[in-house]
Motif scaffolding. Sequence first.
Motif, PDB file in Angstrom:
ATOM      1  N   LYS A 221      42.347 128.247 101.147  1.00 33.25           N
ATOM      2  CA  LYS A 221      42.311 128.013  99.805  1.00 33.25           C
ATOM      3  C   LYS A 221      41.000 127.811  99.422  1.00 33.25           C
ATOM      4  N   ALA A 225      38.871 129.539  96.408  1.00 32.22           N
ATOM      5  CA  ALA A 225      38.480 128.877  95.205  1.00 32.22           C
ATOM      6  C   ALA A 225      37.167 129.076  94.976  1.00 32.22           C
ATOM      7  N   LYS A 228      36.428 132.450  93.725  1.00 30.76           N
ATOM      8  CA  LYS A 228      36.897 132.434  92.210  1.00 30.76           C
ATOM      9  C   LYS A 228      36.049 131.875  91.380  1.00 30.76           C
ATOM     10  N   GLU A 232      34.050 133.607  88.451  1.00 27.64           N
ATOM     11  CA  GLU A 232      34.000 133.270  87.024  1.00 27.64           C
ATOM     12  C   GLU A 232      32.779 132.948  86.460  1.00 27.64           C
ATOM     13  N   ILE A 251      38.202 137.983  90.793  1.00 27.98           N
ATOM     14  CA  ILE A 251      39.070 136.878  90.571  1.00 27.98           C
ATOM     15  C   ILE A 251      40.575 137.226  90.679  1.00 27.98           C
ATOM     16  N   GLN A 252      40.975 138.327  90.372  1.00 27.75           N
ATOM     17  CA  GLN A 252      42.277 138.978  90.398  1.00 27.75           C
ATOM     18  C   GLN A 252      42.846 138.853  92.121  1.00 27.75           C
ATOM     19  N   LYS A 253      41.959 139.349  92.767  1.00 30.59           N
ATOM     20  CA  LYS A 253      42.256 139.283  94.240  1.00 30.59           C
ATOM     21  C   LYS A 253      42.374 137.973  94.907  1.00 30.59           C
ATOM     22  N   ASP A 255      43.269 135.150  93.174  1.00 28.52           N
ATOM     23  CA  ASP A 255      44.641 134.776  92.941  1.00 28.52           C
ATOM     24  C   ASP A 255      45.724 135.233  93.732  1.00 28.52           C
ATOM     25  N   GLN A 256      45.664 136.627  93.929  1.00 30.09           N
ATOM     26  CA  GLN A 256      46.482 137.216  94.671  1.00 30.09           C
ATOM     27  C   GLN A 256      46.448 136.738  96.256  1.00 30.09           C
ATOM     28  N   ASN A 258      45.603 133.622  97.058  1.00 31.35           N
ATOM     29  CA  ASN A 258      46.163 132.181  96.739  1.00 31.35           C
ATOM     30  C   ASN A 258      47.599 132.165  96.770  1.00 31.35           C
ATOM     31  N   THR A 259      48.421 133.270  95.939  1.00 27.70           N
ATOM     32  CA  THR A 259      49.844 133.193  95.980  1.00 27.70           C
ATOM     33  C   THR A 259      50.336 133.498  97.095  1.00 27.70           C
ATOM     34  N   THR A 262      50.397 130.531  99.596  1.00 27.04           N
ATOM     35  CA  THR A 262      51.400 129.581  99.162  1.00 27.04           C
ATOM     36  C   THR A 262      52.861 130.081  99.512  1.00 27.04           C
TER      37      THR A 262
END
Length: 421
Positions: A221, A225, A228, A232, A251-253, A255-256, A258-259, A262
């Motif tokens: 992460k 981060a 990301k 941005e 940015i979208q990838k 977030d993916q 990171n999900t 988790t």
Amino acid sequence: MKGRVFFIGLFLTFAAELAILVLFIPNQTEGAQDTVAVNEVVQTVQRDWDSLGAHINETGFDYVVLGADGTVLYRTRPGLSESVNAAIAHKDTILDVEADGTPVGKLIITNDDVRMLRSEKQAIIFAVAAAMILQIGICVGYFCYLRRMMVRPFRKLERFAQRVAGGNLDIPLEMDRHNLFGAFTESFDLMRAELKKARLAEAKANAAKTELVAKLSHDIKTPVASIKAASEVGAALAVDDKGRENYRQIIQKADQINTLVTDLFSATLEELHELSVTPSDLESGEVRALLENADYLHRAALPDIPDCVLLADKLRLQQVFDNLFSNSYKYAGTEIAVATGMEDGFLTICVEDRGGGVPGAELPHLKEKFKRGSTAGGIEGAGLGLYISDYCMKEMGGRLVLENGASGLKAVVWIAQSRRI
């Protein structure tokens, strides 16, 4: 060897009864009187006829002397036949007494067959009754021996197998080295110990896996981060739409990723949810037996359980009680107070030790997976007992509440009552 002694004793008892029947059953035919002794009685009576008041009985017979008119002139003892009719009914011997060849009276010699037969029958009844009592005693003794040496050990093994099947490997199987199955039960307990070692090793491996996943999640992460954040900034500074679109995809990838990380971490916390819990109607009277099984060191005075019908899985409820008592044994080592009550459609079972409790800040975390209190020290454990117990109670429609009591940690088990009519 014990069985051989039992059967030998039983055989000897039957032999004794048979001997009694053969040797002591009286002859039902009338015994013949001694004619010589009878003649002696007649001669002495005839000799002393004129002075019967001074007559002395010189034989073993009981007899009565009657005059010609039927009056009693002499008797050896009271209670004898004192008339010819009574003598005939009693089957006594009746003889004439003569003086100078002329009958002057009657001599009635008592028949003792009935008295002797009664005495012999009483002796036989006593002997046979004594043999039967001895026989019954041997059978009852052997039954008690079989119950103590075979039935009870197998029942212990049955309860032990149910606990092992339910996943409880903390309670040892009590052994009796004088028992026929001592070595057999010892093997079962060794199996339990080995299973427990394997379970602890598995729990440690799972804990290590969880830590590894947590570390990898953090490590992954962090650069994600950073990527990301840089994307941005790049999107904000891009001079054309194509550049901004490329940054938005990055940015979208991120977030993916990171999900997904988790979700990977959360999946490790759901593994125990595969444990099967099947609630059904359970009489509250059976709860006391579950508590007795859990308190195998007998450190608690168990109260009466209020009468009601509960909705619970008997095997999982036993597992919950086993975990609570086992934790008290390991971490407190004190006497245990158990109390019951009824509240809002639940049967409550309160189990409290005298170990001083745990820090208040740790209470909310004791039911989490792999979490143990700071008071555990170096005591062996995996941190799963309360987690599993809490999960089982929730699946049964109840709950497990932990709090610090007056003298130690207090666990309150809330068992839902059945709603059947």
